[in-house]
Write a protein that holds these residues in place. Structure first.
Motif, short mmCIF file in Angstrom:
data_model
loop_
_atom_site.label_atom_id
_atom_site.label_comp_id
_atom_site.label_asym_id
_atom_site.label_seq_id
_atom_site.Cartn_x
_atom_site.Cartn_y
_atom_site.Cartn_z
N ALA A 189 0.83 -1.20 0.00
CA ALA A 189 0.00 0.00 0.00
C ALA A 189 0.86 1.25 0.00
CB ALA A 189 -0.91 0.01 1.21
N LEU A 190 0.39 2.26 -0.69
CA LEU A 190 1.04 3.56 -0.78
C LEU A 190 0.00 4.60 -0.42
CD1 LEU A 190 3.48 5.31 -1.86
CD2 LEU A 190 2.34 5.22 -4.06
N THR A 191 0.38 5.60 0.36
CA THR A 191 -0.53 6.68 0.71
C THR A 191 -0.01 7.98 0.10
OG1 THR A 191 -1.09 5.59 2.78
CG2 THR A 191 -1.64 7.92 2.60
N LEU A 192 -0.84 8.61 -0.71
CA LEU A 192 -0.52 9.90 -1.33
C LEU A 192 -1.63 10.87 -1.01
CD1 LEU A 192 0.58 8.68 -4.88
CD2 LEU A 192 2.07 9.67 -3.14
N LEU A 215 0.03 -0.96 -4.70
CA LEU A 215 1.26 -0.74 -5.44
C LEU A 215 1.93 -2.08 -5.72
CD1 LEU A 215 3.47 1.39 -6.31
CD2 LEU A 215 4.40 1.09 -4.01
N ASP A 216 2.43 -2.26 -6.95
CA ASP A 216 3.14 -3.48 -7.31
C ASP A 216 4.14 -3.15 -8.40
OD1 ASP A 216 3.61 -6.30 -7.23
OD2 ASP A 216 2.50 -6.47 -9.11
N GLY A 217 5.34 -3.73 -8.35
CA GLY A 217 6.35 -3.50 -9.39
C GLY A 217 7.74 -3.51 -8.80
N ASP A 218 8.70 -3.08 -9.59
CA ASP A 218 10.10 -3.06 -9.17
C ASP A 218 10.61 -1.62 -9.15
OD1 ASP A 218 10.52 -5.86 -8.93
OD2 ASP A 218 10.52 -5.99 -11.12
N ALA A 219 11.49 -1.35 -8.17
CA ALA A 219 12.06 -0.01 -8.05
C ALA A 219 13.51 -0.10 -7.61
CB ALA A 219 11.27 0.82 -7.05
N ARG A 220 14.28 0.91 -8.01
CA ARG A 220 15.67 1.04 -7.56
C ARG A 220 15.86 2.50 -7.14
NH1 ARG A 220 21.36 -0.08 -10.78
NH2 ARG A 220 22.68 0.36 -8.97
#
Length: 187
Positions: free
Chosen positions: A43-46, A53-58
């Protein structure tokens, strides 16, 4: 939590997370270099709204503390990111965003993100947006374009604050097919 506008729960960091950090202390203060990669799921709060939220990040960042305050910069790369909220779903988000400041969060002009699809009640595809995050929690959209109904919709430059209740957008349409638009209107 960054500047009161963005919160990411610890549960959002998946099992593929890896991080490396190097810290140096000297006469000018403490400097930390960070390189973190993570599969995101959670979960993301904006601005008070909750999103899946789902995916890849760097994240690659250099953070400095000189006794007077925090300073630094970062780059965030996202790949295959999906975001689902109460009013929209965005899938296949890719891009690299530079953060020129971490507190408050600011970007230089010309940050680009692309998305495979956006569902806002209309089937939008091949989205491309150029933006900047400015002081005062303002998001400036410099260019935005999506495919819809056999043509393209372009958004003219606009700026929004996180506290804005009303937002006005101006769109330009090019090459839209009437038959596709009628199918959407009939649905």
């Amino acid at each position: 939590r960054l500047d009161g506008g963005l919160a990411l729960s610890r549960r959002a960091i998946g099992p593929r997370a890896r991080a490396e950090r190097r810290a140096r202390s000297g006469p000018s203060g403490l400097t930390v270099d960070l390189d973190a990669r993570a599969g995101l799921a959670g979960a993301l709060t904006l601005g008070g709204e909750s999103y899946a939220l789902d995916g890849d990040a760097r994240l690659q960042a250099r953070v400095r503390h000189d006794g007077k305050g925090l300073d630094g910069s970062a780059e965030v790369r996202v790949a295959g990111l999906s975001l689902r909220g109460p009013a929209f779903t965005v899938s296949g988000v890719n891009g690299l965003v530079a953060l020129s400041s971490l507190d408050p969060v600011l970007t230089p002009p010309g940050q680009w993100l692309s998305a495979n699809s956006i569902d806002v009640g209309l089937p939008l595809t091949e989205a491309l947006v150029s933006f900047q995050v400015r002081r005062g929690e303002r998001l400036a959209i410099e260019q935005a374009e999506v495919r819809w109904a056999g043509g393209r919709l372009r958004m003219l430059p606009a700026s929004f604050s996180s506290g804005d209740r009303r937002r006005s957008l101006t769109l330009e349409a090019d090459g839209l097919e009437g038959r596709s638009m009628r199918r959407v209107a009939a649905a």
